[in-house]
Design a protein around this motif. Structure first.
Motif, PDB file in Angstrom:
ATOM      1  N   ARG A  37       0.805  -1.342   0.174  1.00  0.00           N
ATOM      2  CA  ARG A  37      -0.021  -0.011   0.066  1.00  0.00           C
ATOM      3  C   ARG A  37       0.780   1.278  -0.071  1.00  0.00           C
ATOM      4  N   ARG A  38       1.826   1.098   0.880  1.00  0.00           N
ATOM      5  CA  ARG A  38       2.971   2.465   0.898  1.00  0.00           C
ATOM      6  C   ARG A  38       3.278   2.787  -0.384  1.00  0.00           C
ATOM      7  N   ASP A  39       4.016   1.565  -1.101  1.00  0.00           N
ATOM      8  CA  ASP A  39       4.559   1.549  -2.363  1.00  0.00           C
ATOM      9  C   ASP A  39       3.524   2.330  -3.446  1.00  0.00           C
ATOM     10  N   LEU A  40       2.207   1.907  -3.419  1.00  0.00           N
ATOM     11  CA  LEU A  40       1.245   2.316  -4.198  1.00  0.00           C
ATOM     12  C   LEU A  40       1.052   4.000  -3.901  1.00  0.00           C
ATOM     13  N   ILE A  41       1.020   4.168  -2.651  1.00  0.00           N
ATOM     14  CA  ILE A  41       0.868   5.665  -2.390  1.00  0.00           C
ATOM     15  C   ILE A  41       2.173   6.480  -3.068  1.00  0.00           C
ATOM     16  N   MET A  42       3.416   6.063  -2.947  1.00  0.00           N
ATOM     17  CA  MET A  42       4.386   6.697  -3.445  1.00  0.00           C
ATOM     18  C   MET A  42       4.269   6.728  -4.983  1.00  0.00           C
ATOM     19  N   LEU A  43       3.765   5.718  -5.829  1.00  0.00           N
ATOM     20  CA  LEU A  43       3.612   5.777  -7.237  1.00  0.00           C
ATOM     21  C   LEU A  43       2.598   6.811  -7.496  1.00  0.00           C
ATOM     22  N   TYR A  48       2.396   8.145 -11.533  1.00  0.00           N
ATOM     23  CA  TYR A  48       2.542   7.172 -12.053  1.00  0.00           C
ATOM     24  C   TYR A  48       1.244   6.326 -12.238  1.00  0.00           C
ATOM     25  N   ILE A  49       0.445   6.174 -11.168  1.00  0.00           N
ATOM     26  CA  ILE A  49      -0.559   5.225 -11.297  1.00  0.00           C
ATOM     27  C   ILE A  49      -1.952   6.040 -10.402  1.00  0.00           C
ATOM     28  N   GLU A  50      -3.012   5.534 -10.476  1.00  0.00           N
ATOM     29  CA  GLU A  50      -3.996   6.148  -9.571  1.00  0.00           C
ATOM     30  C   GLU A  50      -4.813   5.087  -8.688  1.00  0.00           C
ATOM     31  N   ARG A  51      -4.738   4.987  -7.536  1.00  0.00           N
ATOM     32  CA  ARG A  51      -4.959   4.093  -6.619  1.00  0.00           C
ATOM     33  C   ARG A  51      -6.663   4.113  -6.792  1.00  0.00           C
ATOM     34  N   ILE A  52      -7.234   2.863  -6.764  1.00  0.00           N
ATOM     35  CA  ILE A  52      -8.744   2.668  -6.842  1.00  0.00           C
ATOM     36  C   ILE A  52      -9.113   1.605  -5.583  1.00  0.00           C
ATOM     37  N   HIS A  53     -10.198   1.414  -5.450  1.00  0.00           N
ATOM     38  CA  HIS A  53     -10.441   0.514  -4.186  1.00  0.00           C
ATOM     39  C   HIS A  53      -9.992  -1.151  -4.782  1.00  0.00           C
ATOM     40  N   GLY A  54      -9.168  -1.538  -3.590  1.00  0.00           N
ATOM     41  CA  GLY A  54      -8.807  -2.978  -3.795  1.00  0.00           C
ATOM     42  C   GLY A  54      -7.457  -2.948  -4.714  1.00  0.00           C
ATOM     43  N   GLY A  55      -6.904  -1.903  -5.247  1.00  0.00           N
ATOM     44  CA  GLY A  55      -5.825  -1.930  -6.189  1.00  0.00           C
ATOM     45  C   GLY A  55      -5.309  -0.757  -6.780  1.00  0.00           C
ATOM     46  N   ALA A  56      -5.028  -0.700  -8.165  1.00  0.00           N
ATOM     47  CA  ALA A  56      -4.463   0.761  -8.977  1.00  0.00           C
ATOM     48  C   ALA A  56      -4.548   0.412 -10.179  1.00  0.00           C
TER      49      ALA A  56
END
Length: 252
Positions: A37-43, A48-56
């Protein structure tokens, strides 16, 4: 490991366009869901990405994974250029200097005058930048290539440093913290930094203001290991007091 893990995650999402947290966690069974989750927040923070419910999902206008180095070079560019110009004041004719892999050292390479020097580096891009200077002898350490940041490290690099006398080493850092000192996310890179610091006559750590109060998994130097720090602006009172206590020269 964290940078490599983040690159794998970005590559996976780029290829699939969308990935669930469960899928990403399966790529790294030794890490818990909170780490991913922390990696996704950084990305997401870096566009680079957009976080969505349960993933990205991948952002359509995001830069490719191959542009990651380019983005690092332009990040805090003004601060790094200022640091590079300050670094030049320490460099004298016929010195043997070490330029640590990274964007701060790359900025030094860009402005380094064509004078007699021996330059050792573990960054192939720095070596290529310096090849236009016919008076500079360039020594590339060799080693295992970290493709995401274009740095060489590992046993071959360590062996090379053992064979070279370094007058002045310029070392980059990802973070500096009052308790943990200077740290980085790569264990191999930290071991090489330690090797260089232990063998060089004088060590200079380059710290732009975004690096203060940041901590990463591996400490490569404590304050007493460092002779000089170059910053883009004056450190705050807490760090200034530590630098004074440890008799570290501070240039800003």
């Amino acid at each position: 490991m964290s940078e490599k893990r983040i690159n794998v995650i970005l590559g996976y999402i780029t290829q699939k366009k969308k990935a669930t947290l469960k899928e990403l966690n399966a790529l790294f069974p030794d890490y818990n869901e909170m780490t991913i989750r922390r990696d996704l927040i950084m990305l997401e923070k870096n566009g680079y990405i957009e976080r969505i419910h349960g993933g990205a999902v991948i952002k359509e206008d995001s830069v490719s994974i191959h542009d990651y180095r380019s983005q690092r070079i332009t990040r805090n560019q003004t601060a790094k250029q200022r640091i590079a110009l300050k670094a030049l004041t320490l460099i004298k004719d016929s010195m043997s200097i070490y330029l640590d892999a990274g964007t701060s050292s790359f900025n030094i390479a860009k402005v380094l005058p064509n004078i007699p020097l021996f330059v050792t580096t573990n960054d192939p891009f720095i070596a290529l930048e310096l090849q236009k200077n016919d008076q500079i002898e360039i020594i590339l350490t060799g080693g295992s290539l970290n493709k995401s940041i274009s740095s060489l490290s590992g046993p071959v690099s360590m062996y090379a440093i053992d064979k070279i006398n370094v007058d002045l080493a310029f070392i980059g850092t990802t973070g500096v913290d009052v308790k943990y000192g200077f740290s980085n996310a790569s264990l191999n890179e930290c071991e090489l930094k330690k090797k260089v610091i232990s063998s060089a006559k004088k060590n200079v750590v380059m710290v732009d203001s975004s690096k203060f109060d940041k901590t990463y998994p591996y400490t490569f130097a404590n304050f007493e290991d460092v002779d000089c720090i170059i910053c883009d602006k004056q450190p705050n009172e807490e760090f200034a007091a530590i630098f004074k206590e440890k008799e570290i020269q501070v240039i800003y």
